[in-house]
Design a protein around this motif. Sequence first.
Motif, mmCIF file in Angstrom:
data_model
loop_
_atom_site.group_PDB
_atom_site.id
_atom_site.type_symbol
_atom_site.label_atom_id
_atom_site.label_comp_id
_atom_site.label_asym_id
_atom_site.label_seq_id
_atom_site.Cartn_x
_atom_site.Cartn_y
_atom_site.Cartn_z
ATOM 1 N N GLU A 140 1.035 4.109 -2.803
ATOM 2 C CA GLU A 140 0.869 5.606 -2.583
ATOM 3 C C GLU A 140 1.957 6.432 -3.508
ATOM 4 O O GLU A 140 1.462 7.220 -3.805
ATOM 5 N N LEU A 163 0.826 -1.313 0.175
ATOM 6 C CA LEU A 163 -0.011 0.020 -0.092
ATOM 7 C C LEU A 163 0.920 1.226 0.007
ATOM 8 O O LEU A 163 0.533 2.244 -0.554
ATOM 9 N N VAL A 165 -4.269 5.820 -2.483
ATOM 10 C CA VAL A 165 -4.187 4.445 -3.344
ATOM 11 C C VAL A 165 -5.669 4.446 -4.073
ATOM 12 O O VAL A 165 -6.771 4.309 -3.563
ATOM 13 N N GLY A 224 1.671 4.522 -7.583
ATOM 14 C CA GLY A 224 0.186 4.057 -7.882
ATOM 15 C C GLY A 224 0.081 3.935 -9.616
ATOM 16 O O GLY A 224 -0.163 3.089 -9.935
#
Length: 259
Positions: free
Chosen positions: A104, A100, A182, A107
């Motif tokens: 971030e 994740l 995200v 992406g």
Amino acid sequence: MPLLPGAEPFRRPGGPVGVLLVHGFTGSPQSMRPWAEHLADAGLAVSVPLLPGHGTRWQDLQPTRWEDWYATVETAFEELAAECGQVFVCALSMGCALTLKLAEKHGDRITGLVLVNPSVRSDNPGTVLLPVLRHLLPTLPGVAGDIARPGAVEVGYDRVPLHAAWSLARLWRSVQEGMPAVTRPVLLLHSPQDHVVSPRNSATVLARISSTDVTELLLERSYHVATLDHDAGLIFGASLDFVRRLAPAAAVDAGNHSG
């Protein structure tokens, strides 16, 4: 230090679509290896890095920090992205937090994320004591090996080093703050019976990310290390379907790697 058997990193070149697989805290690439091999056999390029401090002995994890683990994931991602036109990231537990964080920051370069039993928050009230406790106590009992399937074994540590656990808690905070950034498609699979992370972790991910293409699947027959558990086949199949839906080149290329 020599690596634990099965803990070595794994790479296999493939077609124009790549998959980075990220293991969990105190675990090793061994927990991701069958999944990686399944995807590689379908013609995908796969990379399973060994995170710093993992795969040897818990003492080696003690001085590492989440920034070290993340740097290894980012480097492996860059290497895969240099070879492949599209890259997916699949992860287990803490690996999902690192994934994740990667989504971030990068992406627009990631086609999709597959998260299995993500670890993104503390379920233990004692976590608030870690800044002090880590100076008083080197370790706590380990969390590796939470698997329902008889005979299945995870290669990981039987102790949790508290300096590293403290850094993991800092990673969770950073990841939660960044989750709204995200936006990539997400396949999230989680076990209702998980003795390491609570269902609130998956709920937090689903509530905070901004992705609109989100699929949630339950792993009813597995515990935390679901990649080695009864539902492993479900994870492997669903993730391959997810990749082929979002990267048509993966389906086309599969014909060249049958068997």
